[in-house]
Design a protein around this motif. Structure first.
Motif, PDB file in Angstrom:
ATOM      1  N   ASP A 183      20.554 -21.695  22.124  1.00 22.49           N
ATOM      2  CA  ASP A 183      19.667 -22.827  21.813  1.00 22.49           C
ATOM      3  C   ASP A 183      18.785 -22.497  20.621  1.00 22.49           C
ATOM      4  OD1 ASP A 183      20.643 -24.289  23.959  1.00 22.49           O
ATOM      5  OD2 ASP A 183      18.894 -23.952  25.249  1.00 22.49           O
ATOM      6  N   ALA A 184      18.144 -21.331  20.668  1.00 22.12           N
ATOM      7  CA  ALA A 184      17.210 -20.945  19.611  1.00 22.12           C
ATOM      8  C   ALA A 184      17.924 -20.794  18.266  1.00 22.12           C
ATOM      9  CB  ALA A 184      16.510 -19.638  20.000  1.00 22.12           C
ATOM     10  N   LEU A 185      19.107 -20.200  18.272  1.00 21.32           N
ATOM     11  CA  LEU A 185      19.865 -20.030  17.029  1.00 21.32           C
ATOM     12  C   LEU A 185      20.244 -21.374  16.428  1.00 21.32           C
ATOM     13  CD1 LEU A 185      22.202 -17.051  17.996  1.00 21.32           C
ATOM     14  CD2 LEU A 185      20.443 -17.031  16.236  1.00 21.32           C
ATOM     15  N   ALA A 186      20.713 -22.285  17.273  1.00 22.15           N
ATOM     16  CA  ALA A 186      21.109 -23.601  16.780  1.00 22.15           C
ATOM     17  C   ALA A 186      19.916 -24.354  16.203  1.00 22.15           C
ATOM     18  CB  ALA A 186      21.755 -24.407  17.906  1.00 22.15           C
ATOM     19  N   LEU A 187      18.768 -24.265  16.871  1.00 21.29           N
ATOM     20  CA  LEU A 187      17.579 -24.952  16.377  1.00 21.29           C
ATOM     21  C   LEU A 187      17.095 -24.339  15.057  1.00 21.29           C
ATOM     22  CD1 LEU A 187      15.543 -27.176  16.871  1.00 21.29           C
ATOM     23  CD2 LEU A 187      14.203 -25.567  18.244  1.00 21.29           C
ATOM     24  N   ALA A 188      17.187 -23.014  14.953  1.00 26.01           N
ATOM     25  CA  ALA A 188      16.795 -22.357  13.703  1.00 26.01           C
ATOM     26  C   ALA A 188      17.665 -22.849  12.544  1.00 26.01           C
ATOM     27  CB  ALA A 188      16.902 -20.840  13.844  1.00 26.01           C
ATOM     28  N   ARG A 189      18.951 -23.043  12.786  1.00 23.67           N
ATOM     29  CA  ARG A 189      19.837 -23.551  11.736  1.00 23.67           C
ATOM     30  C   ARG A 189      19.464 -24.971  11.350  1.00 23.67           C
ATOM     31  NH1 ARG A 189      24.025 -21.205  15.248  1.00 23.67           N
ATOM     32  NH2 ARG A 189      24.519 -19.106  14.502  1.00 23.67           N
ATOM     33  N   CYS A 190      19.077 -25.776  12.340  1.00 24.25           N
ATOM     34  CA  CYS A 190      18.652 -27.141  12.032  1.00 24.25           C
ATOM     35  C   CYS A 190      17.416 -27.140  11.132  1.00 24.25           C
ATOM     36  CB  CYS A 190      18.357 -27.911  13.316  1.00 24.25           C
ATOM     37  SG  CYS A 190      19.808 -28.351  14.291  1.00 24.25           S
ATOM     38  N   PHE A 191      16.462 -26.270  11.428  1.00 24.78           N
ATOM     39  CA  PHE A 191      15.234 -26.212  10.645  1.00 24.78           C
ATOM     40  C   PHE A 191      15.446 -25.557   9.280  1.00 24.78           C
ATOM     41  CE2 PHE A 191      12.738 -26.874  14.630  1.00 24.78           C
ATOM     42  CZ  PHE A 191      11.995 -27.953  14.170  1.00 24.78           C
ATOM     43  N   ASP A 192      16.576 -24.861   9.122  1.00 22.00           N
ATOM     44  CA  ASP A 192      16.845 -24.201   7.862  1.00 22.00           C
ATOM     45  C   ASP A 192      17.324 -25.182   6.787  1.00 22.00           C
ATOM     46  OD1 ASP A 192      16.869 -21.762   6.410  1.00 22.00           O
ATOM     47  OD2 ASP A 192      19.051 -21.705   6.540  1.00 22.00           O
ATOM     48  N   ALA A 193      17.676 -26.386   7.211  1.00 23.05           N
ATOM     49  CA  ALA A 193      18.158 -27.384   6.253  1.00 23.05           C
ATOM     50  C   ALA A 193      16.999 -27.895   5.388  1.00 23.05           C
ATOM     51  CB  ALA A 193      18.808 -28.546   7.004  1.00 23.05           C
ATOM     52  N   PRO A 194      17.286 -28.309   4.145  1.00 22.46           N
ATOM     53  CA  PRO A 194      16.221 -28.845   3.284  1.00 22.46           C
ATOM     54  C   PRO A 194      15.537 -30.055   3.916  1.00 22.46           C
ATOM     55  CG  PRO A 194      18.227 -28.410   2.028  1.00 22.46           C
ATOM     56  CD  PRO A 194      18.589 -28.257   3.477  1.00 22.46           C
ATOM     57  N   HIS A 195      14.234 -30.131   3.771  1.00 22.50           N
ATOM     58  CA  HIS A 195      13.434 -31.265   4.245  1.00 22.50           C
ATOM     59  C   HIS A 195      13.542 -31.472   5.758  1.00 22.50           C
ATOM     60  CE1 HIS A 195      13.231 -32.099  -0.021  1.00 22.50           C
ATOM     61  NE2 HIS A 195      14.547 -32.314  -0.078  1.00 22.50           N
ATOM     62  N   SER A 196      13.851 -30.409   6.498  1.00 23.40           N
ATOM     63  CA  SER A 196      14.058 -30.562   7.939  1.00 23.40           C
ATOM     64  C   SER A 196      12.793 -31.021   8.662  1.00 23.40           C
ATOM     65  CB  SER A 196      14.563 -29.249   8.534  1.00 23.40           C
ATOM     66  OG  SER A 196      13.650 -28.192   8.279  1.00 23.40           O
ATOM     67  N   LEU A 197      11.627 -30.576   8.215  1.00 27.80           N
ATOM     68  CA  LEU A 197      10.388 -30.948   8.897  1.00 27.80           C
ATOM     69  C   LEU A 197      10.176 -32.461   8.883  1.00 27.80           C
ATOM     70  CD1 LEU A 197       7.776 -28.230   7.831  1.00 27.80           C
ATOM     71  CD2 LEU A 197       8.945 -28.475  10.023  1.00 27.80           C
ATOM     72  N   HIS A 198      10.701 -33.146   7.869  1.00 25.10           N
ATOM     73  CA  HIS A 198      10.497 -34.581   7.743  1.00 25.10           C
ATOM     74  C   HIS A 198      11.746 -35.383   8.112  1.00 25.10           C
ATOM     75  CE1 HIS A 198       6.738 -33.493   5.863  1.00 25.10           C
ATOM     76  NE2 HIS A 198       7.402 -32.760   4.972  1.00 25.10           N
ATOM     77  N   ASN A 199      12.713 -34.689   8.723  1.00 27.52           N
ATOM     78  CA  ASN A 199      13.945 -35.359   9.150  1.00 27.52           C
ATOM     79  C   ASN A 199      13.733 -35.936  10.548  1.00 27.52           C
ATOM     80  OD1 ASN A 199      16.481 -36.159   9.922  1.00 27.52           O
ATOM     81  ND2 ASN A 199      17.407 -34.119   9.831  1.00 27.52           N
ATOM     82  N   HIS A 200      13.579 -37.253  10.643  1.00 27.52           N
ATOM     83  CA  HIS A 200      13.313 -37.884  11.942  1.00 27.52           C
ATOM     84  C   HIS A 200      14.487 -37.726  12.920  1.00 27.52           C
ATOM     85  CE1 HIS A 200       9.757 -39.463  10.130  1.00 27.52           C
ATOM     86  NE2 HIS A 200      10.405 -40.289   9.313  1.00 27.52           N
ATOM     87  N   HIS A 201      15.672 -37.421  12.390  1.00 26.04           N
ATOM     88  CA  HIS A 201      16.866 -37.310  13.243  1.00 26.04           C
ATOM     89  C   HIS A 201      17.167 -35.868  13.652  1.00 26.04           C
ATOM     90  CE1 HIS A 201      17.590 -41.485  12.250  1.00 26.04           C
ATOM     91  NE2 HIS A 201      17.617 -41.202  10.963  1.00 26.04           N
ATOM     92  N   LEU A 202      16.298 -34.933  13.301  1.00 24.10           N
ATOM     93  CA  LEU A 202      16.575 -33.522  13.558  1.00 24.10           C
ATOM     94  C   LEU A 202      16.793 -33.247  15.038  1.00 24.10           C
ATOM     95  CD1 LEU A 202      15.080 -30.422  11.921  1.00 24.10           C
ATOM     96  CD2 LEU A 202      14.906 -30.602  14.390  1.00 24.10           C
TER      97      LEU A 202
END
Length: 308
Positions: free
Chosen positions: A227-246
């Motif tokens: 779970d933690a690894l997958a979430l880290a990859r999601c947050f590693d994407a550009p502009h992830s903090l402002h991605n409402h669909h993250l």
């Protein structure tokens, strides 16, 4: 890892060599694990609020808010995203989340056992008539996790050593020699708890906040780490903090693995914790078949370690 049943033919032996790894798993003290996590946070200069309790979590359209008590004083924090990795208590008031619970009416007895022949580097999963247990290599001894009825688990905890040794050796035999010592024991109730979905607005749940499982297959930590690894990859994407669909994207990439492992673990409990003689013969046949098919055994082991 040696998997077997009491008093019935059939067993499966999972080998680290099949997977090209040094070991299929490790038994690590929680305090040591925490120290390593703290050291990793220090290296990354991540601020940590110790002695802090989160009392409430709220999610709004563009951020989440926490009510905390830090050093005895109440505070409020806001964040783009909040990740819950606790046991699930804070999810109760989040909109859209509900928790499926199943009470196994069992408890786990956890203790340390030392045997005459020491530790041979093999983990044992034994489906005994009195309840399944795992013996996990731990220094020169083993950690025991034995699933019993709540009354039996408490009785084993309080049982004189000679009586405990007799009960355990009846279920396991003497492949490791006689039981020499038993450490302090603890008893924990066992339940399955799983959220209907792993996010609510700007709050994402991982690990035991998302799913708490029976320890029979030792998959809880594995699933939480993935779970933690997958979430880290999601947050590693550009502009992830402002991605409402993250959060939705994270949930989609974890759904198959989480559902499969939770279902597999629950099935083990319901299928193997049953004294029916015909079922025991069938289970023995399945274990023997798996043991005789290297490709199937390797695939099974791979999914236990790395998930789906």
């Amino acid at each position: 890892m040696h998997i077997s049943q009491q008093g019935v033919f059939g067993r499966t032996l999972l080998l680290a060599a099949d997977m090209g790894v040094a070991a299929l798993g490790r038994t690590v003290d929680y305090a040591l694990l925490m120290r390593q996590c703290e050291a990793a946070l220090d290296v990354q200069q991540t601020p940590v609020l110790w002695q802090t309790q989160v009392q409430n979590v709220r999610t709004l359209s563009r951020f989440a808010e926490l009510d905390i008590v830090c050093n005895g004083k109440p505070h409020s924090l806001t964040a783009d995203w909040v990740v819950l990795a606790e046991g699930g208590r804070l999810t109760d008031n989040l909109p859209g989340l509900s928790r499926h619970s199943y009470d196994y009416r069992q408890s786990a007895l956890v203790t340390t056992l030392e045997f005459e022949h020491g530790n041979d580097g093999t983990a044992y999963e034994r489906f005994a008539d009195s309840g399944p247990f795992a013996l996990l290599p731990y220094h020169n001894a083993y950690r025991l996790v034995w699933t019993r009825s709540p009354a039996d688990a408490q009785a084993l905890k309080e049982m004189p050593f000679a009586d405990f040794a007799q009960a355990f050796e009846q279920a396991f035999g003497n492949r490791l020699g006689r039981l020499k010592t038993r450490g302090e024991a603890a008893v924990f109730p066992l339940q399955l708890k799983q959220l209907n979905k792993v996010y609510s607005g700007r709050v994402i749940c991982i690990g035991n906040a998302a799913q708490t499982m029976h320890p029979v297959a030792a998959q809880g930590l594995n699933l939480g780490v993935r779970d933690a690894l997958a979430l880290a990859r999601c947050f590693d994407a550009p502009h992830s903090l402002h991605n409402h669909h993250l959060a939705r994207q994270y949930a989609a990439c974890r759904r198959l693995d989480a559902q499969a492992i939770v279902g597999f673990t629950h099935s083990l409990v319901t299928l193997f914790d049953h004294p029916d003689a015909v079922l025991k013969l069938g289970r023995g046949g399945v274990m023997s078949l798996l043991d005789s098919l290297p490709a199937a055994r390797k695939k099974f082991t791979e999914q236990l370690i790395f998930g789906l």
